[in-house]
Every structure is written in structure tokens, then in C-alpha cells.
Design a protein around this motif. Structure first.
Motif, mmCIF file in Angstrom:
data_model
loop_
_atom_site.group_PDB
_atom_site.id
_atom_site.type_symbol
_atom_site.label_atom_id
_atom_site.label_comp_id
_atom_site.label_asym_id
_atom_site.label_seq_id
_atom_site.Cartn_x
_atom_site.Cartn_y
_atom_site.Cartn_z
ATOM 1 N N ASP A 131 -3.302 12.995 -7.679
ATOM 2 C CA ASP A 131 -3.804 11.676 -7.283
ATOM 3 C C ASP A 131 -3.134 11.174 -6.016
ATOM 4 O O ASP A 131 -3.765 10.471 -5.202
ATOM 5 C CB ASP A 131 -3.591 10.671 -8.426
ATOM 6 N N SER A 132 -1.865 11.520 -5.830
ATOM 7 C CA SER A 132 -1.176 11.087 -4.608
ATOM 8 C C SER A 132 -1.758 11.771 -3.376
ATOM 9 O O SER A 132 -1.934 11.150 -2.323
ATOM 10 C CB SER A 132 0.329 11.351 -4.717
ATOM 11 N N TYR A 133 -2.081 13.054 -3.492
ATOM 12 C CA TYR A 133 -2.668 13.777 -2.362
ATOM 13 C C TYR A 133 -4.110 13.352 -2.100
ATOM 14 O O TYR A 133 -4.565 13.330 -0.951
ATOM 15 C CB TYR A 133 -2.601 15.288 -2.599
ATOM 16 N N GLU A 134 -4.823 13.011 -3.168
ATOM 17 C CA GLU A 134 -6.215 12.601 -3.000
ATOM 18 C C GLU A 134 -6.352 11.111 -2.693
ATOM 19 O O GLU A 134 -7.464 10.622 -2.469
ATOM 20 C CB GLU A 134 -7.010 12.948 -4.259
ATOM 21 N N LYS A 135 -5.220 10.411 -2.671
ATOM 22 C CA LYS A 135 -5.186 8.993 -2.288
ATOM 23 C C LYS A 135 -6.163 8.148 -3.111
ATOM 24 O O LYS A 135 -6.897 7.317 -2.575
ATOM 25 C CB LYS A 135 -5.481 8.846 -0.787
ATOM 26 N N LYS A 157 7.393 10.029 -3.578
ATOM 27 C CA LYS A 157 8.071 9.059 -2.724
ATOM 28 C C LYS A 157 8.420 9.658 -1.362
ATOM 29 O O LYS A 157 8.449 8.953 -0.351
ATOM 30 C CB LYS A 157 9.335 8.534 -3.419
ATOM 31 N N SER A 158 8.656 10.964 -1.334
ATOM 32 C CA SER A 158 9.005 11.630 -0.082
ATOM 33 C C SER A 158 7.779 11.927 0.781
ATOM 34 O O SER A 158 7.796 11.711 1.998
ATOM 35 C CB SER A 158 9.750 12.937 -0.380
ATOM 36 N N ASN A 159 6.719 12.421 0.163
ATOM 37 C CA ASN A 159 5.537 12.871 0.912
ATOM 38 C C ASN A 159 4.451 11.819 1.068
ATOM 39 O O ASN A 159 3.549 11.986 1.880
ATOM 40 C CB ASN A 159 4.932 14.108 0.237
ATOM 41 N N HIS A 160 4.516 10.768 0.261
ATOM 42 C CA HIS A 160 3.459 9.760 0.293
ATOM 43 C C HIS A 160 4.088 8.372 0.298
ATOM 44 O O HIS A 160 3.981 7.609 -0.658
ATOM 45 C CB HIS A 160 2.519 9.937 -0.913
ATOM 46 N N LYS A 161 4.727 8.052 1.400
ATOM 47 C CA LYS A 161 5.461 6.799 1.501
ATOM 48 C C LYS A 161 4.557 5.575 1.435
ATOM 49 O O LYS A 161 5.031 4.451 1.240
ATOM 50 C CB LYS A 161 6.296 6.792 2.783
ATOM 51 N N ASN A 162 3.264 5.780 1.639
ATOM 52 C CA ASN A 162 2.324 4.651 1.574
ATOM 53 C C ASN A 162 1.942 4.302 0.134
ATOM 54 O O ASN A 162 1.294 3.270 -0.105
ATOM 55 C CB ASN A 162 1.056 4.979 2.359
ATOM 56 N N ILE A 163 2.326 5.137 -0.816
ATOM 57 C CA ILE A 163 2.022 4.879 -2.226
ATOM 58 C C ILE A 163 3.239 4.258 -2.916
ATOM 59 O O ILE A 163 4.322 4.840 -2.919
ATOM 60 C CB ILE A 163 1.615 6.173 -2.959
ATOM 61 N N GLU A 164 3.056 3.083 -3.475
ATOM 62 C CA GLU A 164 4.134 2.433 -4.218
ATOM 63 C C GLU A 164 4.296 3.096 -5.584
ATOM 64 O O GLU A 164 3.332 3.622 -6.146
ATOM 65 C CB GLU A 164 3.823 0.947 -4.415
ATOM 66 N N THR A 165 5.492 3.048 -6.106
ATOM 67 C CA THR A 165 5.733 3.578 -7.446
ATOM 68 C C THR A 165 6.476 2.536 -8.277
ATOM 69 O O THR A 165 7.242 1.730 -7.746
ATOM 70 C CB THR A 165 6.558 4.872 -7.418
#
Length: 223
Positions: A131-135, A157-165
């Protein structure tokens, strides 16, 4: 005036960790028994901010081998799927036999069979990565206290800094390692009002006329 789009939020629930957290707190706070019977989507939605909108709730679990437990789980899952057919996804793993040995000091040293939940954690971790890669969302909320989720959270968190966790810890399952990876976290035990809002009526009547009744063992008057 331009309209700021709402952040899409997905929830990922480690069903095994979530259930046993509830079971643990029920042992010393019996009134928490009522929270076995909840609307999962309503519960997750209670943690959304005003600028957020619910995307999907993905619940990962396995079917118990015990017949009575499986019946109760099936009632809860089927009820929730009927109520939230679009937003709720349930992903099943499996249980596998595992041989254990009594190694306690002065113990019997005998071997015996036990059951080990398989695939659930892997399914959840893989789904978060996909889901992180498919945004598909702007924020991911993990409901678990299992440290097995440290590696996938680190990767996201490292590869998808635009996604909050965010992490919501089930009762009694707070993890220091997870909280270090994700500082945005809450203890679900401290948010009882949100649990209360998600309680289902003892008899749920769905739009299509299907009726689901709370299992007797989950009623507060049963111990």
C-alpha cells in the motif's frame, strides 16, 4: 478559496494481538468484555482527525481451531462485513502445529503439541509495504504491539516520507521498540470513550434483514 483535500487513512489491525490485549484487560476489568462486540470500522473512525477521511480497515487474523471460539469469531466478522462491506477487509492466515518441550527447572521435560498462528503478521506487513508503494493512502495506522512490525515500519518511514504512520497499542501490549520507531502512538486502554461509541447492540439487524446476536459468552452477565 481552494479546498484542502482530506488525508486518506488506512488502518491495519493485528487481530491476534488486538484480541489478546482485550482478553488480558478483561481479566482484571470485567466490564471490558463488552468491547469484544464492536463495530470495527466505527472504532477506527473514532481516531480520525477533522482533516482525515477513512480509507480502508484491514483486519488480519486466523480462524481458531477451537469450535466455540471459531463460531464467536465468525459471528463478529460476518456482522462487521455486513455493516461495512466496502471499508472493511478481513485477511485470514492459519494455525500450524508446533511441538513444545517443558524445559522449566525441575520440569517434566515432556514434549507436547501446541498451535502457532502463521502468516498473519507476514500478510499484514506485506500489505502495508504494498500500500505504501501504491500510494493508496496518506497515513497508515497500525493496531498492534508486536515488535515484528518494526522492520516494515522502518522501511515505510525511510522510503515513503510522505506517508504518516501511527500506532495504536492494544491494552497491555505497548512496545518500547515500536514507540521508538513511531513517536505518534496511543494506548487504546486510555481511550475508553471511543470504545464505548463502537459497541454494537446485542441484536444487530442489517439493511438486508440479516440478524446477528452477540455470543452469550461475551455478555457482561456471563463470566
Amino acid at each position: 478559496m481552494s479546498i484542502i483535500p482530506h488525508k486518506r487513512v488506512n488502518f491495519y489491525i493485528d487481530g491476534f494481538n488486538f484480541y489478546y490485549g482485550l482478553k488480558r484487560i478483561t481479566e482484571h476489568k470485567p466490564d471490558w468484555r463488552k468491547f469484544y462486540w464492536i463495530d470495527i470500522v466505527v472504532f477506527c473512525s473514532a481516531f480520525l482527525s477533522s482533516d482525515e477521511v477513512l480509507g480502508k480497515v484491514k483486519y488480519f487474523t486466523s480462524r481458531p481451531r477451537n469450535q466455540d471460539k471459531m463460531i464467536r469469531q465468525n459471528i463478529l466478522m460476518r456482522c462487521n462485513q455486513k455493516l461495512n462491506p466496502i471499508q472493511l477487509e478481513i485477511v485470514y492466515g492459519r494455525y500450524a502445529n508446533k511441538e513444545l518441550k517443558c524445559n522449566a527447572v525441575g520440569g517434566c521435560k515432556k514434549k507436547y503439541d501446541d498451535l502457532e498462528e502463521k502468516e498473519t503478521d507476514v500478510n499484514l506487513a506485506i500489505q502495508m509495504i504494498i500500500d505504501s508503494y501504491e500510494k493508496v493512502c496518506d497515513k497508515m495506522v497500525l493496531i498492534s504491539g508486536d515488535t515484528d512490525f518494526v522492520p516494515p515500519l522502518k522501511r515505510i518511514k525511510s522510503n515513503h516520507k510522505n506517508i504518516e504512520t501511527m500506532i495504536l497499542f492494544p491494552p497491555g501490549n505497548r512496545s518500547t521498540h515500536l514507540s521508538q520507531i513511531c513517536s505518534n502512538n496511543l494506548d487504546l486502554e486510555k481511550h475508553k470513550p471511543k470504545w464505548n461509541k463502537a459497541i454494537l447492540p446485542n441484536e444487530v439487524i442489517c439493511d438486508d434483514g440479516t440478524i446477528f446476536v452477540i455470543p452469550d459468552k461475551w455478555r457482561l452477565n456471563n463470566k
